[in-house]
Structure formats: structure tokens, C-alpha cells
Motif scaffolding. Sequence first.
Motif, short mmCIF file in Angstrom:
data_model
loop_
_atom_site.label_atom_id
_atom_site.label_comp_id
_atom_site.label_asym_id
_atom_site.label_seq_id
_atom_site.Cartn_x
_atom_site.Cartn_y
_atom_site.Cartn_z
N ARG A 233 0.82 -1.21 0.00
CA ARG A 233 0.00 0.00 0.00
C ARG A 233 0.86 1.26 0.00
O ARG A 233 0.55 2.23 -0.69
CB ARG A 233 -0.96 0.00 1.20
CG ARG A 233 -2.07 -1.02 1.04
CD ARG A 233 -3.18 -0.80 2.04
NE ARG A 233 -2.83 -1.19 3.39
CZ ARG A 233 -3.02 -2.39 3.91
NH1 ARG A 233 -3.53 -3.37 3.19
NH2 ARG A 233 -2.69 -2.64 5.16
N SER B 67 -6.15 -4.41 -5.95
CA SER B 67 -7.51 -3.91 -5.72
C SER B 67 -7.83 -3.89 -4.23
O SER B 67 -8.39 -2.91 -3.71
CB SER B 67 -8.51 -4.78 -6.47
OG SER B 67 -9.82 -4.35 -6.22
N LYS C 173 -8.47 -0.41 -2.03
CA LYS C 173 -9.70 -0.20 -1.26
C LYS C 173 -9.39 0.22 0.17
O LYS C 173 -10.10 1.04 0.75
CB LYS C 173 -10.56 -1.47 -1.27
CG LYS C 173 -11.27 -1.69 -2.58
CD LYS C 173 -12.09 -2.96 -2.58
CE LYS C 173 -12.66 -3.19 -3.97
NZ LYS C 173 -13.34 -4.46 -4.10
N GLU C 174 -8.33 -0.34 0.74
CA GLU C 174 -7.92 0.06 2.09
C GLU C 174 -7.52 1.53 2.12
O GLU C 174 -7.86 2.25 3.06
CB GLU C 174 -6.76 -0.81 2.59
CG GLU C 174 -7.12 -2.24 2.89
CD GLU C 174 -8.08 -2.33 4.08
OE1 GLU C 174 -7.82 -1.70 5.12
OE2 GLU C 174 -9.10 -3.05 3.96
N ILE D 202 -8.56 3.84 0.01
CA ILE D 202 -9.78 4.62 -0.20
C ILE D 202 -10.56 4.72 1.11
O ILE D 202 -11.04 5.79 1.47
CB ILE D 202 -10.64 4.00 -1.32
CG1 ILE D 202 -9.98 4.27 -2.67
CG2 ILE D 202 -12.06 4.56 -1.29
CD1 ILE D 202 -10.63 3.54 -3.83
N ASN D 203 -10.69 3.60 1.83
CA ASN D 203 -11.41 3.61 3.11
C ASN D 203 -10.75 4.52 4.14
O ASN D 203 -11.42 5.03 5.04
CB ASN D 203 -11.54 2.19 3.66
CG ASN D 203 -12.52 1.36 2.88
OD1 ASN D 203 -13.41 1.89 2.22
ND2 ASN D 203 -12.36 0.04 2.93
N SER E 231 -11.20 7.16 -6.58
CA SER E 231 -11.20 6.48 -7.87
C SER E 231 -12.31 7.06 -8.74
O SER E 231 -13.29 7.59 -8.23
CB SER E 231 -11.41 4.97 -7.69
OG SER E 231 -12.69 4.71 -7.17
N TYR F 44 -7.08 5.72 -10.30
CA TYR F 44 -6.89 6.01 -8.88
C TYR F 44 -5.98 7.22 -8.74
O TYR F 44 -5.00 7.36 -9.48
CB TYR F 44 -6.26 4.82 -8.16
CG TYR F 44 -7.20 3.65 -8.05
CD1 TYR F 44 -8.06 3.54 -6.97
CD2 TYR F 44 -7.24 2.68 -9.04
CE1 TYR F 44 -8.94 2.48 -6.86
CE2 TYR F 44 -8.12 1.61 -8.94
CZ TYR F 44 -8.96 1.52 -7.86
OH TYR F 44 -9.84 0.47 -7.77
#
Length: 110
Positions: free
Chosen positions: A18, A50, A54-55, A57-58, A64, A73
Motif C-alpha cells: 500500500r 484492488s 480499497k484500504e 480509499i477507506n 477512484s 486512482y
Amino acid sequence: METKDAVKALSALAHEARLEAYRQLVQAGSAGLQAGQLAETLGIPPSSLSFHLKELINADLLESKHEGRYVIYSVKFESMSTLLDYLTENCCAGDSCLVTSPEPHAKSES
């Protein structure tokens, strides 16, 4: 920024894949990168990437958008700045800090 939000962001960055993805996206600037291009650059399978994206983004570090059949992204630079501000708030006991850049790595002579 609240402490819980800073912890969430730092936790998301506390993984090698990440962190590398985030750094690549920072370098890409506001244009961002296609997911496939990022996966290829990092050498990470798209399905694994992916999950990692998502981590991020959270944690409110990335966003995105869909462009045709591609997902782009990009870094939420405002969130990054807010995190940096939080981390450096009250730095140096309120005194003006002298920020210096590290010297570039010198090439070792063989």
C-alpha cells in the motif's frame, strides 16, 4: 483531523504494497494512474492491488473514478496535507522549525 482518522490513515499506509502504491500515485499527481498500469508498475497481481487500493480509499487517502472501462486512482492531496498537518502540529514545542531536505545519496566509489 481527529486522532482516530490519523490512526486509520497511518494504518493503511503501514503495509509495504500500500505504501508503494501510494507513493507511485503521489508521483503521478492529480491525473492518477489506471489500476492495470499501477499493478504492472508495482508487479502486484491486479486482484491483490484492488484489495490494497480499497484500504487506502477507506482511509480517505485515495479516490477512484471510471473513465470508460478503466478505473483511475489518484491521491486525495487535501487528505494527505491534513495528515501531515496533524503529525506536525505543535512541532518543536511551538518554536519555528528548521526543515531540511536530506542530502541525496552519494554514489559509492568502487
